[in-house]
Motif scaffolding. Structure first.
Motif, PDB file in Angstrom:
ATOM      1  N   ASP A 191       0.841  -1.204   0.000  1.00  0.00           N
ATOM      2  CA  ASP A 191       0.000   0.000   0.000  1.00  0.00           C
ATOM      3  C   ASP A 191       0.874   1.252   0.000  1.00  0.00           C
ATOM      4  OD1 ASP A 191      -2.930   1.168   0.885  1.00  0.00           O
ATOM      5  OD2 ASP A 191      -1.305   2.238   1.894  1.00  0.00           O
ATOM      6  N   PHE A 192       1.931   1.233   0.793  1.00  0.00           N
ATOM      7  CA  PHE A 192       2.862   2.360   0.867  1.00  0.00           C
ATOM      8  C   PHE A 192       3.558   2.593  -0.472  1.00  0.00           C
ATOM      9  CE2 PHE A 192       7.385   3.567   1.810  1.00  0.00           C
ATOM     10  CZ  PHE A 192       7.155   4.878   2.196  1.00  0.00           C
ATOM     11  N   LEU A 193       3.936   1.516  -1.136  1.00  0.00           N
ATOM     12  CA  LEU A 193       4.711   1.623  -2.369  1.00  0.00           C
ATOM     13  C   LEU A 193       3.850   1.898  -3.600  1.00  0.00           C
ATOM     14  CD1 LEU A 193       7.125  -1.413  -1.837  1.00  0.00           C
ATOM     15  CD2 LEU A 193       7.703   1.018  -1.601  1.00  0.00           C
ATOM     16  N   LEU A 194       2.681   1.279  -3.666  1.00  0.00           N
ATOM     17  CA  LEU A 194       1.909   1.278  -4.906  1.00  0.00           C
ATOM     18  C   LEU A 194       0.536   1.929  -4.769  1.00  0.00           C
ATOM     19  CD1 LEU A 194       2.767  -2.380  -5.999  1.00  0.00           C
ATOM     20  CD2 LEU A 194       3.746  -0.268  -6.916  1.00  0.00           C
ATOM     21  N   GLY A 195       0.200   2.377  -3.586  1.00  0.00           N
ATOM     22  CA  GLY A 195      -1.106   2.982  -3.388  1.00  0.00           C
ATOM     23  C   GLY A 195      -2.124   1.956  -2.922  1.00  0.00           C
ATOM     24  N   PRO A 196      -3.325   2.389  -2.606  1.00  0.00           N
ATOM     25  CA  PRO A 196      -4.317   1.488  -2.023  1.00  0.00           C
ATOM     26  C   PRO A 196      -4.823   0.436  -3.002  1.00  0.00           C
ATOM     27  CG  PRO A 196      -5.279   3.639  -2.461  1.00  0.00           C
ATOM     28  CD  PRO A 196      -3.795   3.772  -2.684  1.00  0.00           C
ATOM     29  N   ILE A 197      -5.170  -0.721  -2.428  1.00  0.00           N
ATOM     30  CA  ILE A 197      -5.800  -1.814  -3.177  1.00  0.00           C
ATOM     31  C   ILE A 197      -7.303  -1.592  -3.155  1.00  0.00           C
ATOM     32  CG2 ILE A 197      -6.284  -4.292  -3.123  1.00  0.00           C
ATOM     33  CD1 ILE A 197      -3.449  -4.665  -1.914  1.00  0.00           C
ATOM     34  N   GLU A 198      -7.967  -1.773  -4.297  1.00  0.00           N
ATOM     35  CA  GLU A 198      -9.404  -1.521  -4.353  1.00  0.00           C
ATOM     36  C   GLU A 198     -10.242  -2.755  -4.671  1.00  0.00           C
ATOM     37  OE1 GLU A 198     -10.317   1.354  -7.310  1.00  0.00           O
ATOM     38  OE2 GLU A 198      -9.825   0.067  -9.014  1.00  0.00           O
ATOM     39  N   GLU A 199      -9.620  -3.827  -5.162  1.00  0.00           N
ATOM     40  CA  GLU A 199     -10.372  -5.049  -5.485  1.00  0.00           C
ATOM     41  C   GLU A 199      -9.550  -6.258  -5.051  1.00  0.00           C
ATOM     42  OE1 GLU A 199     -12.267  -7.390  -9.374  1.00  0.00           O
ATOM     43  OE2 GLU A 199     -11.385  -5.391  -9.603  1.00  0.00           O
ATOM     44  N   VAL A 200     -10.193  -7.198  -4.361  1.00  0.00           N
ATOM     45  CA  VAL A 200      -9.477  -8.336  -3.768  1.00  0.00           C
ATOM     46  C   VAL A 200     -10.259  -9.622  -3.993  1.00  0.00           C
ATOM     47  CG1 VAL A 200      -8.456  -9.282  -1.671  1.00  0.00           C
ATOM     48  CG2 VAL A 200      -8.603  -6.805  -1.950  1.00  0.00           C
ATOM     49  N   HIS A 201      -9.552 -10.707  -4.331  1.00  0.00           N
ATOM     50  CA  HIS A 201     -10.129 -12.039  -4.418  1.00  0.00           C
ATOM     51  C   HIS A 201      -9.144 -13.010  -3.767  1.00  0.00           C
ATOM     52  CE1 HIS A 201     -13.050 -10.503  -7.340  1.00  0.00           C
ATOM     53  NE2 HIS A 201     -12.025  -9.858  -7.884  1.00  0.00           N
ATOM     54  N   GLY A 202      -9.642 -13.890  -2.885  1.00  0.00           N
ATOM     55  CA  GLY A 202      -8.725 -14.771  -2.188  1.00  0.00           C
ATOM     56  C   GLY A 202      -9.285 -16.145  -1.911  1.00  0.00           C
ATOM     57  N   ILE A 203      -8.370 -17.066  -1.622  1.00  0.00           N
ATOM     58  CA  ILE A 203      -8.711 -18.425  -1.205  1.00  0.00           C
ATOM     59  C   ILE A 203      -7.873 -18.743   0.021  1.00  0.00           C
ATOM     60  CG2 ILE A 203      -8.772 -20.875  -1.830  1.00  0.00           C
ATOM     61  CD1 ILE A 203      -8.688 -20.009  -4.770  1.00  0.00           C
ATOM     62  N   ILE A 223      -2.620 -21.499   4.688  1.00  0.00           N
ATOM     63  CA  ILE A 223      -2.242 -21.078   3.337  1.00  0.00           C
ATOM     64  C   ILE A 223      -3.286 -20.116   2.797  1.00  0.00           C
ATOM     65  CG2 ILE A 223      -3.348 -23.104   2.274  1.00  0.00           C
ATOM     66  CD1 ILE A 223      -1.140 -22.995   0.103  1.00  0.00           C
ATOM     67  N   VAL A 224      -2.830 -19.066   2.156  1.00  0.00           N
ATOM     68  CA  VAL A 224      -3.718 -18.065   1.548  1.00  0.00           C
ATOM     69  C   VAL A 224      -3.140 -17.685   0.191  1.00  0.00           C
ATOM     70  CG1 VAL A 224      -4.690 -15.746   1.719  1.00  0.00           C
ATOM     71  CG2 VAL A 224      -4.446 -17.140   3.789  1.00  0.00           C
ATOM     72  N   THR A 225      -3.995 -17.661  -0.812  1.00  0.00           N
ATOM     73  CA  THR A 225      -3.611 -17.217  -2.155  1.00  0.00           C
ATOM     74  C   THR A 225      -4.578 -16.121  -2.574  1.00  0.00           C
ATOM     75  OG1 THR A 225      -2.781 -19.406  -2.739  1.00  0.00           O
ATOM     76  CG2 THR A 225      -3.251 -17.907  -4.551  1.00  0.00           C
ATOM     77  N   GLY A 226      -4.052 -15.052  -3.131  1.00  0.00           N
ATOM     78  CA  GLY A 226      -4.937 -13.960  -3.497  1.00  0.00           C
ATOM     79  C   GLY A 226      -4.497 -13.181  -4.714  1.00  0.00           C
ATOM     80  N   THR A 227      -5.449 -12.530  -5.326  1.00  0.00           N
ATOM     81  CA  THR A 227      -5.175 -11.565  -6.393  1.00  0.00           C
ATOM     82  C   THR A 227      -5.840 -10.256  -6.014  1.00  0.00           C
ATOM     83  OG1 THR A 227      -7.142 -12.244  -7.642  1.00  0.00           O
ATOM     84  CG2 THR A 227      -5.054 -13.316  -8.190  1.00  0.00           C
ATOM     85  N   TYR A 228      -5.257  -9.142  -6.464  1.00  0.00           N
ATOM     86  CA  TYR A 228      -5.803  -7.842  -6.128  1.00  0.00           C
ATOM     87  C   TYR A 228      -5.440  -6.829  -7.195  1.00  0.00           C
ATOM     88  CZ  TYR A 228      -1.597  -9.026  -3.430  1.00  0.00           C
ATOM     89  OH  TYR A 228      -0.409  -9.565  -3.017  1.00  0.00           O
ATOM     90  N   ARG A 229      -6.197  -5.743  -7.213  1.00  0.00           N
ATOM     91  CA  ARG A 229      -5.946  -4.660  -8.148  1.00  0.00           C
ATOM     92  C   ARG A 229      -5.863  -3.358  -7.368  1.00  0.00           C
ATOM     93  NH1 ARG A 229      -9.448  -1.431 -10.901  1.00  0.00           N
ATOM     94  NH2 ARG A 229     -11.212  -2.794 -10.366  1.00  0.00           N
ATOM     95  N   PHE A 230      -4.819  -2.593  -7.621  1.00  0.00           N
ATOM     96  CA  PHE A 230      -4.612  -1.308  -6.969  1.00  0.00           C
ATOM     97  C   PHE A 230      -5.405  -0.228  -7.695  1.00  0.00           C
ATOM     98  CE2 PHE A 230      -1.103  -3.982  -5.903  1.00  0.00           C
ATOM     99  CZ  PHE A 230      -0.674  -3.607  -4.636  1.00  0.00           C
ATOM    100  N   GLU A 231      -5.697   0.865  -7.007  1.00  0.00           N
ATOM    101  CA  GLU A 231      -6.414   1.972  -7.630  1.00  0.00           C
ATOM    102  C   GLU A 231      -5.681   2.504  -8.854  1.00  0.00           C
ATOM    103  OE1 GLU A 231      -7.307   5.047  -4.873  1.00  0.00           O
ATOM    104  OE2 GLU A 231      -8.736   3.849  -3.710  1.00  0.00           O
ATOM    105  N   SER A 232      -4.365   2.353  -8.862  1.00  0.00           N
ATOM    106  CA  SER A 232      -3.557   2.828  -9.983  1.00  0.00           C
ATOM    107  C   SER A 232      -3.702   1.957 -11.224  1.00  0.00           C
ATOM    108  CB  SER A 232      -2.082   2.841  -9.572  1.00  0.00           C
ATOM    109  OG  SER A 232      -1.645   1.525  -9.240  1.00  0.00           O
ATOM    110  N   GLY A 233      -4.341   0.788 -11.081  1.00  0.00           N
ATOM    111  CA  GLY A 233      -4.459  -0.156 -12.194  1.00  0.00           C
ATOM    112  C   GLY A 233      -3.452  -1.285 -12.131  1.00  0.00           C
ATOM    113  N   VAL A 234      -2.469  -1.195 -11.229  1.00  0.00           N
ATOM    114  CA  VAL A 234      -1.483  -2.259 -11.057  1.00  0.00           C
ATOM    115  C   VAL A 234      -2.170  -3.513 -10.521  1.00  0.00           C
ATOM    116  CG1 VAL A 234       0.569  -2.951  -9.744  1.00  0.00           C
ATOM    117  CG2 VAL A 234       0.398  -0.634 -10.674  1.00  0.00           C
ATOM    118  N   HIS A 235      -1.764  -4.674 -11.043  1.00  0.00           N
ATOM    119  CA  HIS A 235      -2.289  -5.947 -10.567  1.00  0.00           C
ATOM    120  C   HIS A 235      -1.321  -6.546  -9.552  1.00  0.00           C
ATOM    121  CE1 HIS A 235      -5.371  -7.102 -13.886  1.00  0.00           C
ATOM    122  NE2 HIS A 235      -5.357  -5.791 -13.689  1.00  0.00           N
TER     123      HIS A 235
END
Length: 325
Positions: free
Chosen positions: A196-208, A221-233
């Motif tokens: 969050d500090f480096l790339l800005g806030p995350i706005e969308e999250v999916h996890g298992i 164990i946790v696996t996740g994908t997320y998208r930052f407000e900047s568009g970075v995945h």
């Protein structure tokens, strides 16, 4: 309110305060540790005597309401963070609370609102935000050393600790009612916060989440994908019952990549078409000290220096809640 000098009290003077945090309050300019609290009075007294702290308590309320304590560092497990934060805020004193900030994001928001209502600052012990290693990564990103950032991947896994296999009772970090979850909540929170500090806030999250090994009930164990407000995945994998220890973050851009660890002392590595550059950093003796220095600047000057606040700390809890729901 601005202070000429800040007199600190600690609630929960356990292991984390012995070297990582406690001594830093004595070493930062205009800061002094004047009181500590632990439920077992003998342990509180022992800590105070060993660290040269004039007062000790076995009652948190007594420390919070001590007129000679200006600000309070809450170093208990997350299960009591909200309770103590609300009490310190009601007493009109600044709060510095350990990470993760609370059991869940809803509790974090209660803490943020209570401190706003009391007009007192709230800081969270995501101390990596102030350390030179991570500030270097931020500097490289801000300088567009890897061009446009495309995605970040995190791979963190480790062996199961022998004491978890053998001990009759589980450590608090593996008891969700005290910690919020398993080791994921304790350890991954640092990585999610620094992203969050480096790339800005995350706005969308999916996890298992799963419990694969069965050593305890919390997720291992946790696996996740997320998208930052900047568009970075982003993608992350955390496993706490693997055959070895690995800790790697890789930020990939259109013109290069930056590789670094969250917990290790590996160098920060920049890779581009021109080759590689590396920067090594010595770990601070008291890892909280750089962040405490920023907090003290907040409390004693008119400038806003601290990069870790209640608002930023709550974001990590929200992401973890989403990844594990």
């Amino acid at each position: 309110m601005k202070y000429k000098k800040v007199r600190w009290g600690i609630i929960g003077c356990g292991d984390v305060t012995e070297v990582k945090s406690g001594p830093a309050f004595q070493k930062v300019s205009n800061s002094q540790l004047v009181a500590v609290m632990r439920r077992t009075s003998e342990l509180a007294k022992d800590y105070a005597e060993r660290h040269g702290v004039p007062k000790w308590y076995d009652d948190a309320d007594a420390l919070i309401n001590d007129s000679e304590v200006d600000a309070v560092y809450i170093a208990t497990p997350p299960g009591s963070h909200k309770e103590y934060t609300l009490k310190v805020a009601q007493a009109g004193k600044p709060v510095y609370v350990e990470k993760p900030m609370a059991l869940n994001e809803a509790e974090c928001q209660e803490m943020v609102q209570a401190c706003k209502d009391a007009d007192v600052p709230l800081y969270v012990a995501y101390y990596r935000r102030a350390q030179p290693r991570f500030k270097k990564v931020k500097e490289l990103l801000d300088a567009r050393a890897i061009g446009d950032v495309r995605f970040v991947s995190t791979t963190q896994y480790q062996k199961i600790a022998d004491d978890i296999k053998e001990q009759p009772s589980l450590p608090w970090r593996l008891q969700p009612e005290i910690s919020g979850g398993g080791l994921f909540f304790d350890l991954a929170s640092h990585t999610l916060d620094i992203l969050d500090f480096l790339l800005g806030p995350i706005e969308e999250v999916h996890g298992i989440k799963s419990n694969q090994a069965g050593y305890y009930e919390a997720e291992d164990i946790v696996t996740g994908t997320y998208r930052f407000e900047s568009g970075v995945h982003g993608i992350g994998n955390w496993c706490f019952t693997a055959f070895e220890n690995v800790d790697k973050n890789e930020i990939v851009g259109s013109e290069g990549k930056i590789t670094f660890s969250t917990y290790g002392d590996d160098p920060v590595v920049l890779t581009t078409a021109d080759g590689q550059e590396e920067w090594s950093f010595e770990r601070p003796k008291h890892v909280h000290q750089p962040l405490i220095e920023t907090i003290m600047k907040d409390l004693t000057t008119e400038t806003k220096q601290s990069p870790s606040t209640g608002e930023s700390g709550a974001k990590a809890n929200w992401v973890m809640d989403e990844l594990t729901k």
